[in-house]
Design a protein around this motif. Structure first.
Motif, PDB file in Angstrom:
ATOM      1  N   PHE A 165       0.836  -1.182  -0.149  1.00 35.54           N
ATOM      2  CA  PHE A 165       0.116  -0.073  -0.130  1.00 35.54           C
ATOM      3  C   PHE A 165       0.714   1.286  -0.035  1.00 35.54           C
ATOM      4  N   MET A 166       2.086   1.170   0.696  1.00 35.29           N
ATOM      5  CA  MET A 166       2.861   2.259   0.811  1.00 35.29           C
ATOM      6  C   MET A 166       3.382   2.554  -0.537  1.00 35.29           C
ATOM      7  N   ILE A 167       3.993   1.619  -1.229  1.00 31.88           N
ATOM      8  CA  ILE A 167       4.506   1.843  -2.718  1.00 31.88           C
ATOM      9  C   ILE A 167       3.414   2.378  -3.528  1.00 31.88           C
ATOM     10  N   ALA A 168       2.177   1.689  -3.507  1.00 28.20           N
ATOM     11  CA  ALA A 168       1.230   2.378  -4.284  1.00 28.20           C
ATOM     12  C   ALA A 168       0.901   3.758  -4.031  1.00 28.20           C
ATOM     13  N   THR A 169       0.782   4.146  -2.695  1.00 30.88           N
ATOM     14  CA  THR A 169       0.577   5.500  -2.327  1.00 30.88           C
ATOM     15  C   THR A 169       1.845   6.420  -2.788  1.00 30.88           C
ATOM     16  N   MET A 170       3.121   5.764  -2.782  1.00 29.17           N
ATOM     17  CA  MET A 170       4.214   6.692  -3.018  1.00 29.17           C
ATOM     18  C   MET A 170       4.265   6.985  -4.689  1.00 29.17           C
ATOM     19  N   ASN A 171       3.611   6.374  -5.306  1.00 28.85           N
ATOM     20  CA  ASN A 171       3.905   6.115  -6.961  1.00 28.85           C
ATOM     21  C   ASN A 171       2.568   7.312  -7.385  1.00 28.85           C
ATOM     22  N   ILE A 172       1.801   8.024  -6.613  1.00 23.88           N
ATOM     23  CA  ILE A 172       0.633   8.805  -6.791  1.00 23.88           C
ATOM     24  C   ILE A 172       1.543  10.198  -6.657  1.00 23.88           C
ATOM     25  N   ILE A 178       3.303   7.052   5.299  1.00 23.24           N
ATOM     26  CA  ILE A 178       4.582   6.890   5.164  1.00 23.24           C
ATOM     27  C   ILE A 178       4.826   7.371   3.454  1.00 23.24           C
ATOM     28  N   GLY A 179       3.889   6.592   2.787  1.00 20.18           N
ATOM     29  CA  GLY A 179       3.755   6.552   1.411  1.00 20.18           C
ATOM     30  C   GLY A 179       3.406   8.080   1.064  1.00 20.18           C
ATOM     31  N   VAL A 180       2.809   8.748   1.649  1.00 14.99           N
ATOM     32  CA  VAL A 180       2.286  10.180   1.294  1.00 14.99           C
ATOM     33  C   VAL A 180       3.368  10.814   1.460  1.00 14.99           C
ATOM     34  N   ILE A 181       4.375  10.810   2.571  1.00 16.94           N
ATOM     35  CA  ILE A 181       5.404  11.375   2.674  1.00 16.94           C
ATOM     36  C   ILE A 181       6.579  11.231   1.642  1.00 16.94           C
ATOM     37  N   LEU A 182       6.627  10.106   1.484  1.00 20.91           N
ATOM     38  CA  LEU A 182       7.580   9.684   0.164  1.00 20.91           C
ATOM     39  C   LEU A 182       7.195  10.142  -1.142  1.00 20.91           C
ATOM     40  N   SER A 183       5.849  10.419  -1.334  1.00 25.77           N
ATOM     41  CA  SER A 183       5.353  10.851  -2.678  1.00 25.77           C
ATOM     42  C   SER A 183       5.599  12.258  -2.697  1.00 25.77           C
ATOM     43  N   VAL A 184       5.532  12.934  -1.670  1.00 21.64           N
ATOM     44  CA  VAL A 184       5.774  14.397  -1.603  1.00 21.64           C
ATOM     45  C   VAL A 184       6.990  14.630  -1.752  1.00 21.64           C
ATOM     46  N   SER A 185       7.878  13.726  -1.128  1.00 18.62           N
ATOM     47  CA  SER A 185       9.262  14.168  -1.110  1.00 18.62           C
ATOM     48  C   SER A 185      10.145  13.856  -2.626  1.00 18.62           C
ATOM     49  N   TYR A 186       9.310  13.418  -3.331  1.00 18.12           N
ATOM     50  CA  TYR A 186      10.211  13.289  -4.875  1.00 18.12           C
ATOM     51  C   TYR A 186       9.157  13.832  -5.989  1.00 18.12           C
ATOM     52  N   SER A 187       7.773  14.085  -5.402  1.00 13.98           N
ATOM     53  CA  SER A 187       7.017  14.429  -6.650  1.00 13.98           C
ATOM     54  C   SER A 187       6.568  16.020  -6.625  1.00 13.98           C
ATOM     55  N   ALA A 188       6.616  16.313  -5.288  1.00 12.97           N
ATOM     56  CA  ALA A 188       6.471  17.958  -5.184  1.00 12.97           C
ATOM     57  C   ALA A 188       7.340  18.891  -5.728  1.00 12.97           C
ATOM     58  N   LYS A 189       7.046  19.685  -6.282  1.00 11.57           N
ATOM     59  CA  LYS A 189       7.881  20.964  -6.771  1.00 11.57           C
ATOM     60  C   LYS A 189       8.714  21.471  -5.536  1.00 11.57           C
ATOM     61  N   LYS A 190      10.243  21.537  -5.841  1.00 11.85           N
ATOM     62  CA  LYS A 190      11.032  21.953  -4.705  1.00 11.85           C
ATOM     63  C   LYS A 190      11.497  23.276  -5.177  1.00 11.85           C
ATOM     64  N   LYS A 191      12.005  24.062  -3.932  1.00 13.07           N
ATOM     65  CA  LYS A 191      12.607  25.454  -4.104  1.00 13.07           C
ATOM     66  C   LYS A 191      13.894  25.400  -4.914  1.00 13.07           C
ATOM     67  N   ASP A 192      14.889  24.307  -4.425  1.00 18.02           N
ATOM     68  CA  ASP A 192      16.018  23.720  -5.012  1.00 18.02           C
ATOM     69  C   ASP A 192      15.980  23.687  -6.359  1.00 18.02           C
ATOM     70  N   ASP A 193      14.863  22.785  -6.967  1.00 16.55           N
ATOM     71  CA  ASP A 193      14.950  22.499  -8.182  1.00 16.55           C
ATOM     72  C   ASP A 193      14.681  23.628  -9.193  1.00 16.55           C
ATOM     73  N   MET A 194      13.700  24.461  -8.591  1.00 16.72           N
ATOM     74  CA  MET A 194      13.441  25.774  -9.284  1.00 16.72           C
ATOM     75  C   MET A 194      14.763  26.659  -9.253  1.00 16.72           C
ATOM     76  N   SER A 195      15.463  26.725  -8.247  1.00 19.38           N
ATOM     77  CA  SER A 195      16.802  27.672  -8.351  1.00 19.38           C
ATOM     78  C   SER A 195      17.688  26.857  -9.402  1.00 19.38           C
ATOM     79  N   VAL A 196      17.873  25.547  -9.412  1.00 18.70           N
ATOM     80  CA  VAL A 196      18.746  24.913 -10.621  1.00 18.70           C
ATOM     81  C   VAL A 196      18.476  25.168 -11.776  1.00 18.70           C
ATOM     82  N   GLY A 197      16.911  25.211 -12.019  1.00 17.82           N
ATOM     83  CA  GLY A 197      16.428  25.312 -13.276  1.00 17.82           C
ATOM     84  C   GLY A 197      16.608  26.810 -13.890  1.00 17.82           C
TER      85      GLY A 197
END
Length: 435
Positions: free
Chosen positions: A63-70, A405-424
């Protein structure tokens, strides 16, 4: 660089969150195996409880992996459906809930007992995060957000509180913390806390006035301890509960009063006069902690597990202290603290408000419950039915904690980050200069 990309694609999400999760699961399997002596005695199956628990954790990981991939932006679409299912299941549980240890908190599905309050917690956090994010301004959240959150959470807490006061308290605390993080006007939060304090005092007064502490009655009048008297009293209570929903809803007052009296009873009791029959949870929990001798007896060497009720669930932290000592108990506590601070770091780097509030809400659900469970085990809070997240043996709670935990992991990789925008932006500037 290529190796890093391949590793990241195989393991989505924050590596520290993954490490904390698998460490807690490993501790869970070891300690549930050690603390399930009562279950193995009843079932005559030495490996049965830990195998079942491990399989349940495996289902939770799926369930965690399924949630993480959303992707986190799609969680908004899930909110209304989660709220509807939670509301219907809580309503069903109110009337035909399956009772265990005097509390009708479950719906019996045959293979597993479904606990609606676990789903409701995540649903409320989803909704609160969405309301706060949708009503953010330059000066904080609009006042209307406070009203909507109050109505929404109030409805669900009203259903939960009748059978699970501690869960309602913890969920309410998480909602208030989310409003504070979501920049709801401090005056409104202050007024709410004042109302909660007054309501809490009135509630405690009602419990002490209308509730019945059977243990206290037996101490004052030993005749009431007779088996026939107790049976007659139980039958009378059951008949009263069958007559009206009101009686069924308020029957937990007796339990609450007993726990309040027990927690605030500071009268010193000599060891030879301590009643382990009526205070088994507190008594054997203290024995487990005291017999650890600070350094612990080693995994699998607990003796209190054979006598401590719910050693594999509500009081598993006492067994951890007994076997792993103060150092091991501190490590477990520190893992939850790492989880909270790492999640806060993820939230602080999110560009949008919704994923930041959502990830903090999920982390707060886990960490506040964990801290409360530990406080109960060491005698700093009244006895409740709160398991230790990701460690205690459980059904719905174990799976839902993995989903959080899956929700936390999903946000950690799929949400837009300030660092990514700075690099862009830097890459764009470099490309412009090169051109």
């Amino acid at each position: 660089m290529a190796e890093k990309t391949v590793a990241t694609s195989r393991l989505k999400g924050d590596g520290i969150i993954w490490a904390v999760f698998f460490t807690l699961c490993l501790i869970s399997i070891i300690e549930v195996f050690s603390a399930s002596s009562n279950l193995t005695y009843k079932t005559s199956n030495y490996w049965g409880p830990v195998i079942k628990h491990t399989l349940l954790l495996g289902v939770g990981v799926i369930f965690m992996i399924a949630t993480m991939n959303i992707k986190c932006k799609y969680f908004k679409l899930v909110t209304p459906f989660a709220l509807l299912i939670s509301f219907i299941s809580l309503l069903i549980c109110l009337f035909i809930g399956h009772a265990t240890n005097g509390a009708a908190r479950w719906i019996n599905l045959g293979i597993i007992q479904f606990q609606p309050s676990e789903l409701a917690k995540g649903s409320v956090v989803l909704a609160v995060a969405q309301i706060l994010s949708a009503m953010q301004t330059e000066h904080g959240a609009e006042k209307r957000a406070f009203k909507y959150i109050l109505i929404l959470s109030g409805v669900f807490l009203a259903f939960i509180v009748t059978e699970n006061l501690s869960t309602a308290f913890l969920l309410g605390s998480v909602v208030i913390l989310m409003m504070w993080i979501g920049r709801v006007p401090k005056r409104l939060i202050g007024n709410l806390l004042g109302c909660i304090l007054i309501s809490g005092l009135l509630g405690i007064a009602a419990i002490m006035l209308f509730g019945t502490d059977q243990k206290e009655l037996e101490r004052n009048d030993p005749k009431l301890a007779m088996t026939e008297k107790v049976i007659d009293s139980q039958q009378a209570t059951e008949k009263k509960e069958e007559k009206s929903v009101f009686g069924k809803v308020l029957h937990r007052m007796d339990t609450w009063k007993g726990r309040i009296n027990e927690f605030f009873n500071n009268e010193p009791v000599p060891p030879e006069k301590f009643d382990l029959d009526t205070k088994a949870q507190v008594g054997y929990s203290n024995i487990a902690i005291a017999s650890s001798n600070m350094v612990g007896k080693g995994p699998g060497n607990s003796t209190a597990r054979d006598y401590l009720p719910q050693a594999f669930s509500d009081f598993i932290y006492s067994i951890i202290i007994e076997e792993m000592g103060v150092e091991g108990a501190a490590i477990v506590c520190f893992l939850y603290i790492i989880l909270l601070f790492r999640t806060a770091s993820i939230a602080s780097r999110c560009v949008n408000t919704f994923p930041a509030l959502l990830v903090m809400g999920m982390a707060l659900l886990l960490v506040t419950q964990a801290m409360f469970n530990m406080m109960v085990a060491v005698g700093l809070a009244p006895v409740t039915g709160q398991p230790l997240p990701l460690i205690s043996k459980g059904g719905t709670s174990s799976i839902m904690n993995c989903v959080y935990i899956g929700v936390i992991l999903s946000v950690s990789y799929s949400a837009k980050k300030k660092d990514d925008m700075s690099v862009g932006k830097k890459q764009q500037q470099t490309a412009t200069v090169s051109a």
